[in-house]
Motif scaffolding. Structure first.
Motif, PDB file in Angstrom:
ATOM      1  N   LYS A 135      18.636  72.409  62.907  1.00  7.26           N
ATOM      2  CA  LYS A 135      17.352  72.632  62.246  1.00  7.26           C
ATOM      3  C   LYS A 135      17.012  74.109  62.108  1.00  7.26           C
ATOM      4  CE  LYS A 135      15.261  68.232  63.589  1.00  7.26           C
ATOM      5  NZ  LYS A 135      14.155  67.568  64.337  1.00  7.26           N
ATOM      6  N   ASP A 136      17.368  74.918  63.119  1.00  6.17           N
ATOM      7  CA  ASP A 136      17.004  76.335  63.047  1.00  6.17           C
ATOM      8  C   ASP A 136      17.725  77.026  61.896  1.00  6.17           C
ATOM      9  OD1 ASP A 136      19.264  75.900  65.049  1.00  6.17           O
ATOM     10  OD2 ASP A 136      19.425  78.050  64.705  1.00  6.17           O
ATOM     11  N   VAL A 137      18.987  76.650  61.644  1.00  7.34           N
ATOM     12  CA  VAL A 137      19.737  77.229  60.528  1.00  7.34           C
ATOM     13  C   VAL A 137      19.155  76.748  59.207  1.00  7.34           C
ATOM     14  CG1 VAL A 137      21.991  77.357  59.390  1.00  7.34           C
ATOM     15  CG2 VAL A 137      21.838  77.504  61.882  1.00  7.34           C
ATOM     16  N   ILE A 138      18.813  75.465  59.136  1.00  7.67           N
ATOM     17  CA  ILE A 138      18.221  74.913  57.914  1.00  7.67           C
ATOM     18  C   ILE A 138      16.947  75.671  57.573  1.00  7.67           C
ATOM     19  CG2 ILE A 138      17.145  72.885  56.883  1.00  7.67           C
ATOM     20  CD1 ILE A 138      18.950  71.153  58.622  1.00  7.67           C
ATOM     21  N   SER A 139      16.100  75.867  58.577  1.00  6.18           N
ATOM     22  CA  SER A 139      14.814  76.546  58.336  1.00  6.18           C
ATOM     23  C   SER A 139      15.019  77.949  57.772  1.00  6.18           C
ATOM     24  CB  SER A 139      14.024  76.602  59.646  1.00  6.18           C
ATOM     25  OG  SER A 139      12.840  77.332  59.474  1.00  6.18           O
ATOM     26  N   ARG A 140      15.929  78.700  58.384  1.00  8.26           N
ATOM     27  CA  ARG A 140      16.156  80.080  57.930  1.00  8.26           C
ATOM     28  C   ARG A 140      16.877  80.113  56.595  1.00  8.26           C
ATOM     29  NH1 ARG A 140      18.834  82.378  63.276  1.00  8.26           N
ATOM     30  NH2 ARG A 140      19.045  80.169  63.741  1.00  8.26           N
ATOM     31  N   LEU A 141      17.868  79.256  56.419  1.00 12.54           N
ATOM     32  CA  LEU A 141      18.621  79.215  55.162  1.00 12.54           C
ATOM     33  C   LEU A 141      17.704  78.805  54.018  1.00 12.54           C
ATOM     34  CD1 LEU A 141      21.510  79.626  54.152  1.00 12.54           C
ATOM     35  CD2 LEU A 141      21.955  77.209  54.573  1.00 12.54           C
ATOM     36  N   TRP A 142      16.810  77.865  54.314  1.00 14.64           N
ATOM     37  CA  TRP A 142      15.912  77.374  53.268  1.00 14.64           C
ATOM     38  C   TRP A 142      14.905  78.449  52.855  1.00 14.64           C
ATOM     39  CZ3 TRP A 142      16.875  72.737  51.078  1.00 14.64           C
ATOM     40  CH2 TRP A 142      15.970  72.293  50.114  1.00 14.64           C
ATOM     41  N   SER A 143      14.308  79.091  53.838  1.00 13.06           N
ATOM     42  CA  SER A 143      13.279  80.089  53.512  1.00 13.06           C
ATOM     43  C   SER A 143      13.872  81.349  52.905  1.00 13.06           C
ATOM     44  CB  SER A 143      12.479  80.434  54.772  1.00 13.06           C
ATOM     45  OG  SER A 143      13.319  80.987  55.764  1.00 13.06           O
ATOM     46  N   LEU A 144      15.091  81.723  53.325  1.00  9.24           N
ATOM     47  CA  LEU A 144      15.693  82.971  52.850  1.00  9.24           C
ATOM     48  C   LEU A 144      16.449  82.800  51.535  1.00  9.24           C
ATOM     49  CD1 LEU A 144      17.020  84.476  56.199  1.00  9.24           C
ATOM     50  CD2 LEU A 144      15.053  85.245  54.863  1.00  9.24           C
ATOM     51  N   HIS A 145      16.842  81.556  51.190  1.00 14.17           N
ATOM     52  CA  HIS A 145      17.662  81.420  49.992  1.00 14.17           C
ATOM     53  C   HIS A 145      17.327  80.187  49.155  1.00 14.17           C
ATOM     54  CE1 HIS A 145      20.991  81.494  47.246  1.00 14.17           C
ATOM     55  NE2 HIS A 145      21.485  80.363  47.726  1.00 14.17           N
ATOM     56  N   PHE A 146      17.367  79.017  49.737  1.00 11.69           N
ATOM     57  CA  PHE A 146      17.234  77.786  48.962  1.00 11.69           C
ATOM     58  C   PHE A 146      15.901  77.715  48.216  1.00 11.69           C
ATOM     59  CE2 PHE A 146      20.982  76.449  51.069  1.00 11.69           C
ATOM     60  CZ  PHE A 146      21.472  75.337  50.401  1.00 11.69           C
ATOM     61  N   GLU A 147      14.830  78.101  48.897  1.00 12.55           N
ATOM     62  CA  GLU A 147      13.507  78.004  48.282  1.00 12.55           C
ATOM     63  C   GLU A 147      13.447  78.794  46.983  1.00 12.55           C
ATOM     64  OE1 GLU A 147      10.444  75.935  48.160  1.00 12.55           O
ATOM     65  OE2 GLU A 147      10.962  76.122  50.291  1.00 12.55           O
ATOM     66  N   GLU A 148      13.948  80.022  47.014  1.00  3.54           N
ATOM     67  CA  GLU A 148      13.913  80.869  45.825  1.00  3.54           C
ATOM     68  C   GLU A 148      14.880  80.354  44.756  1.00  3.54           C
ATOM     69  OE1 GLU A 148      12.909  83.706  43.152  1.00  3.54           O
ATOM     70  OE2 GLU A 148      11.899  83.170  45.027  1.00  3.54           O
ATOM     71  N   ALA A 149      16.056  79.891  45.185  1.00  6.74           N
ATOM     72  CA  ALA A 149      17.042  79.384  44.217  1.00  6.74           C
ATOM     73  C   ALA A 149      16.500  78.158  43.490  1.00  6.74           C
ATOM     74  CB  ALA A 149      18.346  79.046  44.937  1.00  6.74           C
ATOM     75  N   LEU A 150      15.874  77.265  44.214  1.00  9.34           N
ATOM     76  CA  LEU A 150      15.311  76.068  43.577  1.00  9.34           C
ATOM     77  C   LEU A 150      14.124  76.434  42.689  1.00  9.34           C
ATOM     78  CD1 LEU A 150      15.464  73.411  46.439  1.00  9.34           C
ATOM     79  CD2 LEU A 150      16.880  73.540  44.399  1.00  9.34           C
ATOM     80  N   LYS A 151      13.337  77.417  43.112  1.00 11.27           N
ATOM     81  CA  LYS A 151      12.203  77.849  42.286  1.00 11.27           C
ATOM     82  C   LYS A 151      12.698  78.402  40.961  1.00 11.27           C
ATOM     83  CE  LYS A 151       8.122  80.846  42.345  1.00 11.27           C
ATOM     84  NZ  LYS A 151       8.386  81.424  41.020  1.00 11.27           N
TER      85      LYS A 151
END
Length: 723
Positions: free
Chosen positions: A524-540
């Motif tokens: 979960k800790d990797v998911i949280s950081r990966l999501w906030s640092l990359h996935f969120e912006e890529a999906l946006k």
């Protein structure tokens, strides 16, 4: 441990109790328990339970021939696990199994407590020390009355049978001096936790000195075991009953299993009296045997009275119970082992250095890219795409969402159906359908409602109003060419709303797909950081691009419709042809006469069609009202352009928006190329391992080792035992 059996030995009653097969099977569970699997799996066991002062400790002492300290009821302050098995040398080892809610520091202190003795006379002092470790006794501090920790006593010897028993604190009905309301509740919780386990045999002890209807343990075991399939009742202190009394008769009836029925039945034992408190086990057993030969309880079968018969009964009962449970226990253990391996794999390798972090992210991205690409292409091979066929295939199912291409196809098809069935504002009756007297007012459609039904007359009224608003210099019977565009916009006003909803739903499913995929692959800790640092912006960025593309399509939709598809003119001609066919059929029917055949007594007739009359009727049937004729033509063109444009709109939304911007290239969001472009600082920020992750890895590695040991033991015994 060089002392003879006199120190911690046994009477002859414990010898020759079990066959080799019984020892093998029971020793298997003892070894599995020794692996430390109690907290992971429910293991077959016998639990001694009952109300306070029911005589549980005395029964346990007689069964095991371990002289527990009798003062201050020490054995009733916590659960006591007694493991007996055969060995060449006598030994007794005491440990404490800490409660899982203990802090790490407390667990270390408790785990460190191990004591071995060579004589039972040392037992009181060892148990005092154990209680201090558990916090039950501390100098100068008000002691806790009870503990959730478990005292484990492992005793071996050449004459010991293979038997494991767990003694629970006695149920307390009311608060007393030194026993709080919280203590009463704690004892209830400990008892409930043990007796509710499906693989536990409950040894429910009731005292003959108290009405059994008032003893709470019976209601508890009947609640968790309503059919009595895993409960054996034990009656203690029968010698305290007046001979020939009604109470004695009631307890004899109970012992015969004629009142409260348990499939495992009932058993009666006689505990030491106060005067016999210092008797040896041999003297205790002899006194008990004399009682059951001479008292009114002699009417009971020999296998249902006395401690020797109870020990043999329990040993046989546990053997049969374990033998029955072994296959399912093996299956549960295998599943727990697979789950633990999966959890450990999700944590990945240790990530302490930059090289560790980058290597971890590279491998993670490779796995992610492979599974994501397969899901997007519809290649559902491997464990990542296991699907429960009993589960409905929908966007609410995690397994369904994993098959991304299939679920997107299903959603696109549903969007097409919705647009076809509910995308139009008005459902217009066809020409020639029966016309009832209706209100000529036109209901205003809502994007959230089904299409509004219009009769042909209402449709003409609607078109006539639009014609009037768009009147230009055209001659009577004609209409402004822009009229069809305005009708089309009103008829398709729901399209943008339906399209926006569909694009958002597909984007949500893709987001859920990515979330589920990451959850299966990394902590979960990797998911949280990966999501906030990359996935969120890529999906946006992808969603913004889809939104812009959708905006352009909707903008084009609001322009006057342009069409070069001959399907449009085919539909217009088909509408006109259908009306002409209806007119011709009516004219022919009106120009047809029927006459009886001469000389024929039946009602058969001869049909004659007046061709000129039919043609005349057909020509008269054409619409004389030029305004109405132009409305009819406008409706034909609206119907045609709507059908053609609807197909184009669906294709544009699913291809240019959903496929181009939402679905295609989803696997490239997180690929080895992305990892290669990360700086060392970013790689560490995303994947560095917190202390909690290290503890989790150690926990799962320890659990896997325990499960592997248990798995090996069970597999070995199942090969050599006929189950």
């Amino acid at each position: 441990m060089g002392r003879t059996v006199d120190g911690i030995g046994t009477t002859m009653s414990l010898e020759s109790l079990q066959s080799d097969e019984q020892r093998l099977v029971l020793d298997t569970v003892a070894q599995v328990r020794k692996c430390g699997l109690e907290s992971i799996l429910a293991l077959p066991q016998i639990v001694v339970c009952g109300d306070q002062s029911a005589g549980k400790s005395s029964v346990l002492e007689a069964l095991t021939e371990i002289p527990f300290p009798r003062n201050d009821e020490l054995c009733t302050r916590f659960a006591t696990e007694i493991i007996m098995h055969r060995a060449t040398v006598d030994s007794l080892t005491i440990r404490i199994i800490p409660d899982e809610n203990r802090s790490g520091e407390e667990r270390q202190s408790i785990d460190a407590f191990v004591a071995s003795i060579i004589d039972f006379s040392e037992l009181p002092e060892i148990m005092d020390r154990a209680m201090e470790v558990m916090g039950i006794r501390k100098a100068g501090v008000q002691p806790s009355a009870f503990a959730r920790d478990v005292l484990s006593i492992e005793i071996e010897g050449p004459s010991r049978p293979q038997l494991t028993l767990v003694d629970l604190p006695g149920l307390i009905q009311n608060e007393t001096k030194g026993v709080t309301k919280a203590d009463v509740k704690l004892v209830q919780e400990i008892t409930d936790r043990y007796i509710s386990q499906s693989r536990t045999i409950c040894l429910a002890v009731v005292s003959a000195t108290n009405d059994y209807a008032n003893q709470g343990i019976l209601s508890k075991v009947r609640k968790v075991d309503p059919d009595g399939e895993r409960t054996l009742g034990v009656i203690t202190k029968p010698d305290r009953l007046p001979a020939g009394s009604g109470t004695e008769s009631a307890y004899i009836t109970l012992a015969r299993n004629e009142d409260i029925f348990f499939k495992l039945g009932w058993h009666v034992v006689k505990n030491r009296s106060f005067e016999e408190g210092n008797d040896s086990f041999l003297e205790r057993n002899a006194s008990e045997a004399t009682y059951f030969r001479t008292s009114n309880f002699k009417c009971l079968p020999k296998e249902s009275v006395g401690i020797d018969a109870l020990r043999e009964r329990l040993s046989r009962l546990l053997f049969e119970h374990v033998k029955q449970e072994l296959p399912q226990l093996h299956s549960d253990l295998s599943q727990a082992l697979e789950d633990s391996k999966t959890q450990l794999a999700t944590l990945g390798h240790r990530r302490a250095t930059v090289e560790d972090c980058r290597e971890y992210l590279t491998q993670l991205s490779l796995n992610f890219h492979r599974v994501c690409a397969a899901a997007n292409e519809g290649h559902y091979e491997g464990p990542s795409f296991r699907y429960d066929t009993n589960e409905a295939f929908s966007t609410h199912s995690r397994a369904s969402v994993r098959r991304l291409r299939a679920i997107v196809q299903k959603m696109n098809a549903h969007f097409s159906d919705i647009l076809r069935e509910d995308g139009h504002s008005y459902h217009i009756a066809k020409s020639g359908e029966p016309q009832a007297e209706v209100d000529l007012s036109i209901p205003v459609p809502s994007p959230a409602t089904k299409p509004v039904h219009l009769s042909r007359i209402q449709a003409f009224s609607w078109v006539s109003n639009v014609v009037g608003r768009n009147r230009g210099k055209e001659l009577p019977g004609n209409f402004n060419p822009l009229l069809v565009g305005e009708l089309f916009w009103q008829q398709s006003v729901k399209w943008p709303i339906l399209a926006e909803a569909h694009v958002e739903e597909v984007a949500d499913v893709c987001r859920q797909f990515l979330t589920n995929l990451l959850e299966d692959m990394c902590p979960k800790d990797v998911i949280s950081r990966l999501w906030s640092l990359h996935f969120e912006e890529a999906l946006k960025q992808r969603n913004d691009a889809a939104s812009n593309e959708l905006g352009r399509i909707i903008y084009d939709h609001k322009e006057y419709p342009i069409n070069y598809n001959h399907y449009y003119t085919d539909i217009v001609r088909q509408c006109q042809k259908e009306r002409e066919q209806d007119r011709l059929a009516t004219a022919i029917e009106n120009a047809t006469s029927h006459t009886l055949l001469p000389g024929c007594r039946s009602d058969h007739t001869s049909a004659k069609i007046d061709i000129h009359g039919a043609l005349d009727g057909f020509n008269r049937g054409s619409e004389p009202d030029m305004e109405k004729a132009s409305c009819e033509e406008a409706l034909d063109q609206l119907h045609a352009i709507y059908k053609v444009s609807q197909k184009t709109f669906v294709a544009n939304i699913t291809t240019q928006v959903v496929e181009r911007h939402i679905v295609r290239g989803l696997e490239d969001i997180f690929s080895p190329i992305f990892v290669g472009r990360l700086s060392d600082a970013d790689a560490q920020e995303i994947s560095s391992e917190p202390a909690s992750c290290k503890r989790q890895r150690d926990f799962f590695q320890d659990r896997i080792e325990k499960l592997k040991s248990g798995h090996t033991i069970l597999r070995r015994v199942m090969k050599t035992t006929v189950l």
